[in-house]
Each structure stands twice: as structure tokens, then as C-alpha cells.
Write an enzyme that holds these catalytic residues in place. Structure first.
Site, short mmCIF file in Angstrom:
data_model
loop_
_atom_site.label_atom_id
_atom_site.label_comp_id
_atom_site.label_asym_id
_atom_site.label_seq_id
_atom_site.Cartn_x
_atom_site.Cartn_y
_atom_site.Cartn_z
N SER A 158 -1.97 -9.31 4.36
CA SER A 158 -2.30 -8.05 4.01
C SER A 158 -1.15 -7.27 3.42
O SER A 158 -0.30 -7.09 4.08
CB SER A 158 -3.07 -7.30 5.15
OG SER A 158 -3.62 -5.81 4.78
N THR A 163 -4.60 -8.56 -4.18
CA THR A 163 -5.61 -7.61 -5.18
C THR A 163 -5.11 -7.39 -6.44
O THR A 163 -5.77 -7.53 -7.37
CB THR A 163 -6.26 -6.44 -4.29
OG1 THR A 163 -6.82 -7.02 -3.06
CG2 THR A 163 -7.24 -5.78 -5.29
#
Length: 1533
Positions: A158, A163
């Protein structure tokens, strides 16, 4: 031999460090297996040999772009390479085909623009710098060329940038395969816009990332057979449902909850929302807002993205209504009810939120309360409804909220897929997998277990892919290899998913039993896996367990495993939501097929395993590409690289595992050139013989006794440790050479010291002797000085005495003279004062006399002017009484106008009779030509006499004030005199009108009467204008008839007698020689006027008129055909003037084509040019037509001028002169503007004098079309040259690698140098030859030098852009030797540009300023001593900071081993770049090629000289044609 066996004292090594993972240092002591290292940070480290690794001291300071190029492929080498590149903002690095992307935590817009996409489009993989676009392009090309689906796997923890990387991949794929939208939205637009929607509902802030994806996503982008995007689908995996109800500080819930609270006020009030802190599901964390994020704006962006994706507005409202209902459900709290173990809403606030949730979900409030507080149990005998205590009701409430959100998210994904649409006919796709990375926290629950299970599966797939790549590399190089063993993680996968004894199977079994708890589940695990090596039971815990994953051991807490694994829907919830009046909510809960009212068990782990299995099947059917995203630090700030953090992520991402697999085979791979460059000193004899590179490498390895290596086709493969062994031998040789050098240097220093001592002793002796001599000299000098001082003192005293006496005498003389001068001055001043007083008095008396005289004159003048004014006033009053005279004058004017009208009618009748007489005379011409000539002269005399009498009568009867309309009858001198008289009467009328206007102003009482008279005068003027128009029409008709007669007369003299039939029925004309010229032919028409003859019928006149017109039309058409046929051939040049352009211009000018409103000749010329250059790759043909088109355009530019109506649409009505016949008659009646023509002995002579012609619309359109063709031909020629030199430019940016072995084959060193030089500049010489041939072609076709300069300026600019961009994108080009190579090539171009002269080359050499300055930077010495100011202002003033930074960080010296700029200068550049980040224009470090047309018509006109086309010889095809006699030069005509 292991790597550590070659480590000796003085070796540079890497050793472990608890703070920075690995630290470099130098070995200072070795004692058996123990070693002492002096670290670079100053500390002394004691360790063992097995824990240290050798350091490559020759590695580039900026790192390598592919880590398979590292000499030592181990953990510290990989870490150092990534850190070096990250420091230079190089965030992408290859490991074979795997891309490692490090999150920069700042916007690097210059590497993601459309210019970068264009650079990577179609570029071979690995040729340019590592980039995410390169991976996407490689996958796309593989799909298109091989017809096989590809997948790009993006992984990382993360905050690592997965993304954003996925967005960049989809942007690039949309750029490659995008197509035009059919219904307003393309597939790629919807796929890209689905990201904001899914991020809003599936992303949340975590400890490590502000926008962490809490679900896995696999995007399938489908392509048709043409490589265009035809469809797409999105698959999601394991949404973190527990986050809806439970979050920990400082994390946040899903973004959408905060967005809806920041929605517009009317929507917030409609959903009864408030600040996020008022909701239980959001206020569990203190973090309610994100820095730099506007939730209100993000809400609007999400709504806009939903519109683009295709979600209708009613559905959007329903979605956010469900989200608001979930927030309200979370605020429903419970307390104990009246019954045992029952629960009810806690207070009014809870009831309010319960009611609001029911309203938003459109269900019964009481039903919702029962569904939360009660549970129905179905038994064989009856249905039992039991109450839930407050804790169970709270769990039940959270279950409903999680189910609602999960169903909502699944509906969104399904809706997006339906809206985007899938292509059932697509056979190829590219999948982009954005999946969560390996996670290991302090508390690891069921979500981390599933995430790590996914990563274990993907790691197995990754290991197999890496192993396959290794095998493919070995097969490609055709080396002998055996199966390489590597540790697989299948045992971990069996531990988790194997049936029936895997963890997932045991978890599902425990969930089926109501009495099972996490403790019983843990005990079951302990008993089942007590012998499993990967499963560990903690000593101090009864429910936790550990699993040894590939990335390390992870401790899991099983407290919530059972609850989170259950995926069943409570029947009460299903029934309540299914009966909702909101169709959207009821669709989320479709009816259950089973009739049982009890909850059916469903396992999340099993469902997830099936999804993962499906994903792996998809990945196995595709060609995978891997992108490993790395987060450099946990502070989420730029320019911070935490070694330990990065190492852990590399381990979790499987990069170190891939390195371990490579280490099992042949980790070190060197090309023969690189190997010889580094290790040729181990066996110099291998280079002295005539061996090729492969044999030379083999001899070096055999000499050193290495075993197990492999020789491939282009590379040398070494086992682990062999590189260190060779470096050890190399270090020994270098140490020996260093000792020899030190011995010589010390000898040299000792000798130089002895010589300096000897010289010093001699110098001391010389100084002492000199000192003694100096003292003796000083004594003698003092004695001589004393004598001189005495002599000077005596002289000084005597001089002072004399000076005082002289001064005294001067003072006395000065005083006496001053007294005499003062007396004289006093007398002169008194005399001047008296003179001034007398002058002032006389002036005063004269001024008084003048003023009195002036006042008298003014009084006299005033009285006289008053008297004169009164007289004028009296006269004006008298004139006012005579205004009645105006009325009489205007009456006379009306009478004159009527008389004029009568005269015009009479003239009309006379003209009709004239036409009849002409007709009769023409019929009698063949029988009695001489008789008719005499009769014609008599009639003409009568007509002239009548006209004279009529003219005299009109002049005598005309009153003094009259407006006459100009009447043109015949071309006689008397008519001209009449016109002059009429003009005089017009001027008199205008003067009277002005006087009447003055009377109106002076006398108001006469205004009405004067207006009436003026109106009558205006009516008379209108009538006169009407008559004038009628006369002009008659004049045009007569002129046309006269012109036709002239043409027929000319043809009667030049054509055969049989053509005389054309004159039958036409007016009679006579041809006679003029007495003035002697040999010039003058044409005059005389018509008979016989009033008694009858006129011909209109039909006969029309037929007689059409015959010659058709004949001339056909003749003109033949002339045009001949012209087109002529210019279609290559006519060549006449004295550097293109013949085709000259004859086209002459013909158009002679035919008056520029002055007509409709013609086809322009279109035919344009069509001929278009056919000649169509699909032409022959520069000779293009240059020929460029020369002709530009010359013709120049002539048109200097000849044509736009008329008043030129810009308007041509009129459909054409006058007589606009017809083809009319143009021909005009060409005989008068010479066109710019051409002086006369008939000489039956021939035509012309002298060309270029003047302005008032052009009509077709001519201006022809000029515009010709301009377009000049630009088109220019662009074709320029692009042809670009295509010719583009392949050579790709070879010119990087020097051909010529190994030392091949160079040693030459007999002598000088011959080897010459041969190397010839090889190096061969490609540059090819470019120079292309430029030279191109210039010769342009010169041979006489292309204007202005256009030649523009072409070469753009070509050199193209060379500059291509070379400079390639230099910035390829690190191997930014070397010292390559700079010397390009510099030598640029010298070739400079020599060519000087040879081409300024006339043709112009400023082309200046266009190479970027590449020249960049190469100048590469080849300068002592770069570390250069300051930023020297670099940016003196050496490279044209280059931007981004470009300088890029070159500085990519530079490496492969020749002398020097370094780039100092670190302080690099840091200053980085600071300047950071400050200039917001400037989009400066962010791009690449150059753009300018393909525009760099000139205009005016530029061509100004740059080209005047062209004399009078002596241009016409081609043979039209030379002998009498219709083109005007093309002959003057001396021939």
C-alpha cells in the site's frame, strides 16, 4: 570457488548494517574466517567472510538501467543501483523483463506527456530508458504481432503507486488502441473514468497510503483484429468488508462516506447527513480529512465519472441514498429491552437514525427494527422468533451494513462492465492486474491471510515466469545448460488451500459448527500442522499462528477469522431489503432459490479461492509482464530512500527471489566487447593474434583456469563467484602495475629532491657573496650621497634668497597697475549708465506715439467694416426677393430632361436603322465591294452632319442650369466635345444646388419652398440616371457588334477565302491602311445609316452571332488542350527560369484569364500538377515542379490584385465581355494590362511589362490552390529526405562498438586508428552524401535558394531533435567516447554546411545547437570542477535545467573513468527543477519536431528577384502554332 575466496586486504566490499541494511567499506584485516572492515561512514565493522559481498568499483555512479548488467548480482548491488537511480529521479529500472517502479511521491509530469508516448511507440524493448510505457508497448506489440493475449501484473504494498501505475498503463494502451467515439464515449474513456468511481467506493486511507486500494482489480482490455480497443471488463477480488464497520486510528473508512458528507447542501439535507464526526462508522478514527483533498470537489468529480461510465442520474441518487442509509444504520445503538436477552433502540437519536435509514431504503421502519433486534429460527415443528441481546443486535446491524455495501460495490462493478461493453468477437486482450502486495502488520487478521495467499499464488507464477525467461535466454544464446533447481513455494500453497487438510478447509469446517470458536479452530490447526515446517505455533499464545511465507514469517491473530469468513445473508435482512419500495435496493437482494428460511452458509475464503483460481487460469493463458511497485519510505515524502524498507519490499515483491533464481544459473552475463574491455589485461597475447572476440574471451578464461562458464552467441555466461575471481586476478595485475608505477615515481621524487638540494646550496653561496658585495657598494654610495647633499643645500639657500627679492618687486608693481585700472573702469561705467538712461527715455516717447496711432487705426477700420457690412446686408435682402428665379430655372430643367428623353429615343431609332443598313451592305459586299465602299462613305458623311446639327441644337437649347447624362454614340471627336459641354452643365448645376442650400440656412422663411424645389430636382436626376443606364446598355451592345466585325475582318485577311462564309449576314466593315504608321494595321468600322431599310429578325441575328462564337470557343479549347499537353512534359529551363511556368503565365495573361469570372483553364493546370506529383518518391520530379510552381506563384503574386468583388461569390449573370467570345474580341480590341501588343506584318509582337491586374474570383482561387501545392511539394521533398536519413540517424547516436581485439588485427597502430575512424564516421558520411545529392537535385532544378534554405533548416532541426532525444532516452549514449563519436559526425555536417555556402545552407548549422551543446558537455574534462553557472550560462546556455540534469545524471566515462558534475551542482539542479515543477512547458526535457510550413507567399515574393520572361523560348510543340505566336521572343516576332 566462492565469491568470498577472492576477497583480500584492500578489497571493497558490502557488509550488513542494522541501520541502513548494507554499508560499503574496505577490508583492513583478514583472520581466518573473520574480517575487519573500515566502513565508509567511519565505523569499524567485524564480521565473517560469508556475510560480505564484493563491491563493483567500476559500476556507473548513476547506476544501470537493467540490473542484469550488474557485474555482481546480489542484494547490496541491487539496493545501491536502485538508490543511485532514485536520487536522480530515475524511478524505473529493469530486471530483465521485470520493471521496478519506485514511487517518487511527487509529480514528474515531464515523463508522462504525449511526447513521451510518441517516443516509446513502437520502440524495441530495452532500447530506451526503462518506463511503464515500454512495458505497455511491449505487451501491445506482442499481442498484435503474435496474436496472443498478454497480462501486466502490477503489485506492491500500500502506497507503492500501484493505482497510478495502472492508470498510466491504461492511458498508454488507450493511446495505442484508441478509436473515435461512436456515441460520445469511447471504451477507453469509460475504462479510465471507471477508476475514480471504483476508487471512491473501494479505496481508503491506511497507515501507509492515503489512497489505498482495499480490493484487487483485473482490467481486461479487449482488442479487435486491427489492434483497436473494442471492449473491456473489470474483475474485482476480496473487498475489505470489515472496514465499513471497524477502522483504527489514524486510518479512514471508504472515501465515499466522506464525499457524501461534503456533497452540496441540498443533497446533504435530503439525506439528513452531517459532519463525519457525527457518525459511528467514521468517528472511530480522528482522521476525518485528507491534506490537500477537497471532498466536496471529489464528490462532483465522482458524479461526473459516473455520467461518463454510463450510470444514469436516478441510479446515482439511489447509490448515494444507500450509502447514506449505511451511515444512519451505524448510528443505531441498542439497550436491554423489557424481555430477557432482548434489545431496543437506545434513545431518540437511535430511533431518528433508524427511521431515516428506513426512509432512505424505502422499507418499513418496524420491519427494519425487528430485522436488527430479532432472529427467526426455523424448526421442523414451528418457526421460532427469538430476541437478540444488545451485543448480538449490534453484530447483526454491522452485518447488514457490510452486506449492503458489498452488494452495492458488486452492482457498481457489474454496471460498469455492462456500460463499457465486451466484444464477443475479440480474440486478444491485455489484462492489467492491480493487486494488493504482501502485508505483514503488528495485527494480521483474515484480510491479511487472504492477501498473502494471493501473493503466494502470484509468486509461484512469477517464479515460473522468471525461470522460463532464464531458460529462454540460455536457449537464445545456444549454450549447454541443465535443469536449474530453485526452491518452490508449493508447500505453502498446500498448507493453505489443499483439501481436505488445508487451513481454508479447516476454517470452513469450523464455520459450519455453531459452537466452534477461534480457540477450537486454532487447536485444530495446531494438531493438524504440528509437523509442517511452514506452520509455527507461538509459545505465548493459544489462538495465534505463524506461516513462513516466501517474504518472511507472518503472525496471524485468529480472533475474527470465523466471523469474517461467514458470507451468508440473514433471511430477515433478505426479506426486508427484497420488499423495499426502491427498485434499486430490491435489485441488490434478489430472491433466494431455496425455500428454507434459515441462513445458508457461504465461505468467503472458498469463494475467494475460486476467484483466485479463475484469475490464475486467465494469467496462465496470457503472456505475463511484471511491474513491481516500491515505496521508498514510510513518510510518503520525496527524495527519501530507506534501505531497510526497500529491501523488505523487494523481498516481498519477489525481486530477490528472482535474483536467487538467477544466481542458481549464470548470474553474470557480459558481451564479448565488455568482457574484453575489462579483462583483456589478464591475457594481452589474446589480443595480439588475429582472433575474433569470442576466441579471445575463451583464451582469457582458459588461461585463468575457470570452469563451468558458457560461451553464447553474443554473451559470456559466468557462474556465481567467477566474476569476483576474475576481478581478483585483475586486481593483482593492477596492484603489481601500481607497485611498478610507485617504484618509478619514488625514484623520480628522490632524484628530484637531490637536484633541488644541490641547487639550493649553490643558491645560498651565491646569495652570501652577493650580500658582501652589496654592503661594500652601500658604503661607497653613502659617501657619494653626502657630497651631493652638501652641494644641493648650498644651492637651495641661494635660490631662496633670490626668490624672496623677486616676489617683493612683483607685489609693488601689481599694486600700482591695479590702482590705474580701477580709475579707468570707474569712468567707463559712469559713461555707459548715462547712455542707457537716454535710450530708455527716447524708447518711452516712441511707444506712446505708436499706441495712440494704433488706437486711431482700429477705430477707423471698425467704422469702415460696419459700413461695408451694412451694404452687404442690403444686397442679401435684395437677393432674397429674387429666389423666384430658381423656380423658373428648375422648370427649364424639367423641359430639358424631356427634350433629352426625346433625343435618346431618336438616337435609338437611328441606331436601329444603322443596323439594318449594315445588314444590307454585308449582303451586297460580294457582288460590288467598290460600289458599296463609296456609298458607305457618303452615308457616313450624312450621319456625321446630322449628328453635328443635333449636337449644336442641344447645346443651344440647353439652359444655363441643367444636368446632362453622358451619351456615347460613335467614336468621333464631336461627341467628345458634346460630352465636355455636358460635364460643364453638371458642374453649373452643382454650384446652383450649393447656393440654394446656403439660402436655406440663411433664410428660414424660405425653407419649405426650397425643399419642394430640391425634391423636384432629385426626381429629374433619377430620370437622368435611368436614361444614362439605358444608353450604357445600348453602348455595350454596339461595342460588341463592332468588336465582332473587327474579328471577322481580321480573319478575312489571314484565313483562306473559303472562310469568308462566316461573314454572311454580318455588318459591313472596311479595312484600310493608316497613313500615319505606314506598316501598322488600324481597324475602324463604319456603318451605313439608311432609315428606310428594314431590320433583320432576332432569330436571324442570333444564328449569325452564334456561328463565329462557337468557332472561337472551339479554337480556344484546342489552345488549352495544346498548352496542357505541353506542360505535362519536362520542358526544362531557360537560363535558370522554368519554361513551363513562363509559358503558363504568358498564356493566361494573353487570354485575359485573370479577368474573367468563370473558366476551366485554372482547374486543368492544377490537375496537371497534381497528377505529376501524385505518389511521387522521385525528388527530381518534385524539385522540378516545386521550381515551376514557386516561379508561377511569384509571377501571380506580383501581377494579381483583388478587385472589389473578388472576395464575393461569382455572379451567375455574365456580360458580353465575360464570355469566351467576348474575351477574344477584347484581346483584339485592346491590349491587356501589362502587355503591349501590335500587329506587325500580319504577326504579333509583345513586350512584357509586369503590372497589376485586377483579378476575379477564379484567378484568386487558382493562386490559393497554387500556394497549397507549393507547400505540399515542399513538405513531400522535406519528408522524403527525412525518411532517407532517419535510419542513419539511429546509427549515428551511438558509436559502433569496435573491440580492441578487432583493432589489433591491423599491422600497425596507425592503420588500426585509420580503420577505426573510417568505421566510426561511415554513417555520418552517408548522411552527408544524402544531403549533398539532395542539394544537387534542388540546384539542377533551379529551386529558389530561399526554399532550399528553409528545407535544410528544417532538416537540421530534425537531426537535432532526433539525436538530442535519443541521447536523453538512452543512457549508453551519454558516455565520453560516444560524445567524441557524435562530435566527429557533427564536424562532418559543419564541413558540409560550409561547403554548401550561405546561399543554400543559411542558418541550418545553428539548428543543431541543442545536440552540439550536449555533446560539448559530454566531452569536456574536469566536470566536477564546473559550477552550475558555468554550465548553464557558458557551456550550455540553450539547454534547460531538466535537460542538463538528465544529461548530468546519465553521463558515464567509459574511456578515462572520470565522474560527472559535483554532487552540489546536481543538488542545485534538483532544487531548481522542484521549484519549476508547476511550469508544464519546462517539465518536458524532450524536443518536438516542427513539421509546419516555415514560409508564406509574401516571404517567397520578397526573397526572389525579378524574373524577365520576355526572351524565354517556347517549346517546339507550340512554337509553330500561329495561335501561340505571342510566346515568341521580340527579336523573332
Amino acid at each position: 570457488m566462492s565469491t568470498t575466496d577472492n576477497i583480500i586486504v584492500g578489497s571493497h566490499v558490502w557488509c550488513e548494517d542494522p541501520e541502513v541494511s548494507w554499508v560499503d567499506g574496505q577490508v583492513t584485516k583478514i583472520n581466518g574466517n573473520k574480517v575487519e572492515i573500515q566502513a565508509s561512514h567511519g565505523k569499524t565493522i567485524n564480521t565473517i567472510l560469508s556475510k560480505i559481498y564484493p563491491k563493483d568499483m567500476e559500476a556507473p555512479s548513476g547506476g544501470v538501467d537493467d540490473m542484469t548488467k550488474l557485474s555482481y548480482l546480489h542484494e547490496p548491488g541491487v539496493l545501491q543501483n536502485l538508490a543511485s537511480r532514485y536520487e536522480m529521479n530515475e524511478i524505473y529500472t529493469y530486471t530483465g523483463n521485470i520493471l521496478i517502479a519506485i514511487n517518487p511521491f511527487q509529480r514528474l509530469t515531464h515523463i508522462y506527456g504525449s511526447h513521451m508516448m510518441e517516443q516509446y511507440k513502437g520502440a524495441p524493448f530495452g532500447e530506451l530508458s526503462p518506463h511503464v510505457f515500454a512495458i505497455a508497448d511491449h505487451a501491445y506489440r506482442a499481442m498484435v504481432n503474435e496474436g496472443k493475449s498478454n497480462a501486466i501484473l502490477v503489485s506492491g504494498e500500500s502506497g507503492a503507486g500501484k493505482t497510478e501505475t495502472t492508470k498510466m498503463l491504461m492511458r498508454y494502451l488507450a493511446y495505442l488502441g484508441g478509436r473515435v467515439a461512436t456515441e460520445g464515449r469511447t471504451v477507453e474513456q469509460q475504462v479510465l473514468e471507471s477508476n475514480p468511481v471504483l476508487e471512491a467506493f473501494g479505496n481508503a486511507k491506511t497507515v501507509r497510503n492515503n489512497n489505498s486500494s482495499r480490493f484487487g482489480k483485473f482490467v481486461e482490455i479487449q482488442f479487435n483484429k486491427h489492434g483497436k480497443i473494442s471492449g473491456a471488463a473489470i474483475r474485482t477480488y476480496l473487498l475489505e468488508r470489515s472496514r465499513v464497520c471497524q477502522i483504527s486510528d489514524p486510518e479512514r473508512n471508504y472515501h465515499v462516506f466522506y464525499l457524501i458528507c461534503a456533497a452540496p447542501q441540498e443533497e446533504v439535507e435530503k439525506w439528513k447527513l452531517g459532519h463525519p464526526r457525527t457518525f459511528h462508522y467514521l468517528n472511530q478514527s480522528k482522521c476525518l480529512e485528507l491534506v490537500g483533498v477537497n471532498d466536496g470537489q471529489e464528490y462532483l468529480e465522482t458524479r461526473r465519472a459516473m455520467d461518463i461510465v454510463g450510470i444514469l442520474t436516478p441510479d446515482q441518487d439511489a447509490i448515494f441514498r444507500v450509502v447514506a442509509a449505511i451511515l444512519h444504520i451505524g448510528n443505531v445503538e441498542f439497550k436491554k429491552g423489557a424481555e430477557v436477552d432482548s434489545s431496543i433502540p437506545k434513545d431518540d437519536n437511535a430511533k431518528f437514525h433508524l427511521k431515516t435509514a428506513a426512509e432512505l431504503l424505502m422499507c418499513d421502519e418496524k420491519g427494519l427494527e425487528d430485522a436488527l433486534c430479532k432472529r427467526v429460527m426455523v424448526t421442523p415443528e414451528e418457526v421460532i422468533k427469538r430476541c437478540l441481546d444488545p451485543l448480538a443486535a449490534t453484530i447483526n446491524r454491522d452485518g447488514l451494513a457490510k452486506t449492503l455495501y458489498s452488494r452495492l460495490f458488486d452492482w457498481l462493478v457489474e454496471k460498469i462492465n455492462v456500460s463499457i461493453g465486451q466484444d464477443p468477437t475479440s480474440k486478444c486482450l491485455i489484462g492489467v492486474l492491480d493487486i494488493y502486495g504482501f502485508e505483514s502488520f503488528k495485527t494480521n487478521s483474515f484480510e491479511q491471510f487472504c492477501i498473502n495467499f494471493t501473493n503466494e499464488k502470484l509468486q509461484q507464477h512469477f517464479n515460473q515466469h522468471v525461470f522460463k525467461m532464464e531458460q529462454d535466454e540460455y536457449t537464445k544464446e545456444a549454450i549447454n545448460w541443465s535443469y536449474i533447481e530453485f526452491v518452490d513455494n508449493q508447500d505453502v500453497l498446500d498448507l493453505i488451500e489443499k483439501k481436505p487438510g488445508g487451513i481454508i478447509a479447516l476454517l470452513d469446517e469450523a464455520c459450519m459448527f455453531p459452537k466452534s470458536t477461534h480457540l477450537t479452530f486454532s487447536q485444530k490447526l495446531y494438531q493438524t500442522f504440528k509437523t509442517q515446517k511452514r506452520f509455527v505455533k507461538p509459545k505465548l499464545s493459544q489462538s495465534d499462528f505463524s506461516i513462513g511465507h516466501y517474504a518472511g514469517e507472518v503472525l496471524y491473530q485468529s480472533d475474527l477469522f470465523l466471523d469474517k469468513n461467514k458470507d451468508y445473508v440473514v433471511p430477515e435482512h433478505q426479506e426486508l431489503m427484497g420488499s423495499s419500495k426502491c427498485s434499486f435496493v430490491s435489485e441488490l437482494f434478489p430472491p433466494i432459490q431455496e425455500s428454507s428460511k434459515s441462513a445458508k452458509f457461504s465461505s468467503i475464503a472458498t469463494r475467494f479461492k475460486l476467484q483466485l483460481q479463475s484469475l490464475m487460469e486467465t494469467l496462465n493463458s496470457t503472456e505475463p509482464h511484471y511491474i513491481r511497485c516500491v515505496k521508498p519510505n514510510n513518510k510518503l515524502k520525496p527524495s527519501i530512500f530507506e534501505n531497510a524498507n526497500v529491501m523488505q519490499q523487494l523481498r516481498c515483491g519477489g525481486v530477490l527471489e528472482a535474483i536467487r533464481i538467477s544466481m542458481a544459473g549464470y548470474p553474470t552475463r557480459k558481451t564479448f566487447y565488455e568482457f574484453l574491455n575489462r579483462f583483456s589485461l589478464l591475457a594481452p597475447e589474446a589480443l595480439e593474434g588475429k582472433f575474433d572476440e569470442k576466441v579471445a574471451c575463451t583464451k582469457i578464461l582458459e588461461k585463468k583456469g575457470l570452469k563451468g562458464y558458457q560461451i553464447g552467441k553474443t554473451k559470456l555466461f559466468l557462474r556465481a563467484g567467477q566474476m569476483a575471481e576474475l576481478d581478483g586476478h585483475r586486481a593483482q595485475i593492477l596492484n603489481s602495475a601500481a607497485k611498478t608505477i610507485q617504484h618509478q615515481i619514488r625514484t623520480h621524487i628522490a632524484r628530484r629532491r637531490f637536484i633541488s638540494l644541490r641547487k639550493a646550496s649553490i643558491d645560498i653561496q651565491s646569495v652570501l657573496r652577493g650580500r658582501l658585495s652589496y654592503k661594500l657598494f652601500q658604503k661607497m654610495r653613502r659617501e657619494a650621497a653626502a657630497i651631493k647633499i652638501q652641494k644641493s643645500s648650498r644651492r637651495r639657500i641661494t635660490k631662496n634668497k633670490y626668490t624672496k627679492q623677486r616676489v617683493s618687486v612683483l607685489v609693488i608693481q601689481t599694486g600700482l597697475r591695479a590702482m590705474v585700472a580701477r580709475n579707468e573702469f570707474r569712468f567707463k561705467r559712469q559713461d555707459k549708465a548715462s547712455t542707457i538712461i537716454e535710450a530708455q527715455w527716447r524708447c518711452h516717447k516712441a511707444r506712446l506715439y505708436y499706441k495712440n496711432l494704433q488706437e486711431s487705426s482700429i477705430i477707423t477700420q471698425t467704422r469702415w467694416r460696419g459700413r461695408v457690412g451694412r451694404r452687404e446686408l442690403k444686397k442679401l435682402k435684395m437677393a432674397a426677393r429674387e429666389t423666384g428665379a430658381l423656380k423658373e430655372a428648375k422648370d427649364k430643367l424639367e423641359k430639358s430632361v424631356e427634350d433629352l428623353t426625346w433625343r435618346l429615343q431618336l438616337e435609338k431609332r437611328l441606331r436601329t436603322d444603322l443596323e439594318e443598313a449594315k445588314t444590307q451592305e454585308i449582303e451586297k459586299l460580294q457582288n460590288a465591294l467598290q460600289l458599296m465602299q463609296t456609298k458607305h462613305e457618303e452615308e457616313c458623311a450624312v450621319l456625321i452632319q446630322e449628328k453635328k446639327e443635333a449636337t449644336v441644337k442641344v447645346v443651344e437649347e440647353a439652359p444655363p442650369v441643367i444636368q446632362e447624362t453622358q451619351v456615347i454614340v460613335e467614336d468621333t471627336e464631336k461627341i467628345l466635345d458634346l460630352n465636355k459641354e455636358i460635364e460643364k452643365t453638371k458642374e453649373q448645376l452643382e454650384s446652383v444646388t450649393k447656393k440654394s442650400e446656403e439660402f436655406e440656412k440663411k433664410y428660414i422663411e424660405e425653407q419649405e419652398l426650397s425643399n419642394t424645389r430640391l425634391s423636384k430636382l432629385n426626381e429629374a436626376e433619377i430620370k437622368a440616371n435611368t436614361l444614362q443606364e439605358s444608353l450604357q446598355k445600348i453602348e455595350e451592345k454596339v461595342t460588341n457588334l463592332e468588336s465582332e466585325n473587327q474579328v471577322l475582318r481580321q480573319q478575312s485577311m489571314t484565313l483562306a477565302p473559303t472562310t469568308a462564309k462566316l461573314f454572311t449576314g454580318r455588318s459591313k466593315s472596311l479595312l484600310h491602311r493608316s497613313n500615319d504608321g505606314g506598316n501598322a494595321l488600324s481597324i475602324d468600322a463604319r456603318s451605313d445609316t439608311d432609315v428606310n431599310t428594314h431590320a433583320s429578325t432576332p432569330k436571324e441575328l442570333s444564328e449569325a452571332e452564334d456561328k463565329p462564337q462557337r468557332s472561337l470557343n472551339e479554337k480556344q479549347q484546342e489552345n488549352q488542350e495544346l498548352l496542357i499537353k505541353c506542360i505535362s512534359q519536362h520542358l526544362g529551363f531557360s537560363g535558370e527560369r522554368p519554361i513551363a511556368a513562363c509559358i503558363i503565365y504568358k498564356c493566361l495573361l494573353q487570354w485575359r484569364s485573370f479577368e474573367v469570372e468563370r473558366t476551366s483553364v485554372f482547374d486543368r493546370i492544377i490537375q496537371t500538377i497534381g497528377q505529376a506529383i501524385e505518389t511521387q518518391d522521385n525528388n527530381d520530379v518534385l524539385a522540378y515542379w516545386l521550381s515551376n510552381a514557386s516561379t508561377l506563384l511569384l509571377l501571380l503574386q506580383r501581377t494579381l490584385k483583388a478587385s472589389g468583388a473578388a472576395g464575393m461569390t461569382p455572379q451567375r449573370r455574365r456580360t458580353a465581355s465575360a464570355t469566351l467570345f467576348g474575351r477574344m474580341t477584347q484581346s483584339f480590341r485592346g491590349t491587356p494590362t501589362g502587355v503591349n501588343l501590335s500587329f506587325v506584318n500580319g504577326g504579333l509582337s509583345g513586350g512584357l511589362d509586369i503590372r497589376q491586374v485586377e483579378a476575379k474570383y477564379p484567378a484568386l482561387l487558382f493562386k490559393q490552390q497554387l500556394t497549397a501545392y507549393v507547400e505540399k511539394i515542399y513538405g513531400m521533398i522535406r519528408d522524403n529526405l527525412k525518411k532517407e536519413i532517419s535510419p542513419l540517424l539511429g546509427l549515428c547516436i551511438q558509436a559502433p562498438r569496435t573491440s580492441r581485439a578487432s583493432l589489433m588485427k591491423a599491422p600497425t597502430r596507425s592503420l588500426a586508428s585509420v580503420a577505426a575512424t573510417q568505421i566510426l564516421i561511415a554513417h555520418w558520411q552517408g548522411i552527408v552524401r544524402s544531403l549533398g545529392n539532395f542539394l544537387n537535385t534542388l540546384k539542377a532544378n533551379n529551386v529558389p535558394p530561399f526554399l532550399v534554405r528553409k528545407v535544410f533548416t528544417q532538416i537540421f532541426s530534425f537531426i537535432n531533435v532526433q539525436l538530442f532525444n535519443s541521447l536523453l532516452l538512452r543512457r549508453e549514449c551519454c558516455s565520453f567516447s560516444n560524445g567524441e563519436y557524435v562530435k566527429a559526425g557533427l564536424a562532418e555536417l559543419e564541413q558540409w554546411s560550409h561547403g554548401a555556402t550561405q546561399e543554400y545552407a543559411g542558418s541550418a548549422w545553428d539548428e543543431l545547437k541543442h545536440i552540439r551543446q550536449a555533446i560539448g558537455f559530454l566531452v569536456i574534462h574536469q566536470k566536477p570542477k564546473k559550477t552550475l553557472d558555468e554550465i548553464s550560462h557558458d557551456l550550455c546556455p540553450v539547454l534547460s535545467i531538466q535537460q542538463l540534469y538528465r544529461i548530468s545524471t546519465m553521463y558515464w566515462d567509459d574511456k578515462y573513468g572520470t565522474y560527472s558534475l559535483a554532487s552540489e551542482v546536481i543538488s542545485s539542479m534538483r532544487i531548481l527543477m522542484t521549484e519549476d515543477t508547476n511550469n508544464a512547458a519546462s517539465n518536458s526535457f524532450l524536443l518536438d519536431d516542427d513539421s509546419s510550413i516555415p514560409f508564406s507567399v509574401d516571404d517567397i515574393s520578397k526573397s526572389m528577384e525579378q524574373i524577365d520572361i520576355t526572351d524565354v523560348e517556347p517549346p517546339t510543340l507550340i512554337r509553330e502554332n500561329s495561335s501561340f505566336v505571342f510566346l515568341l521572343p521580340l527579336h523573332e516576332s
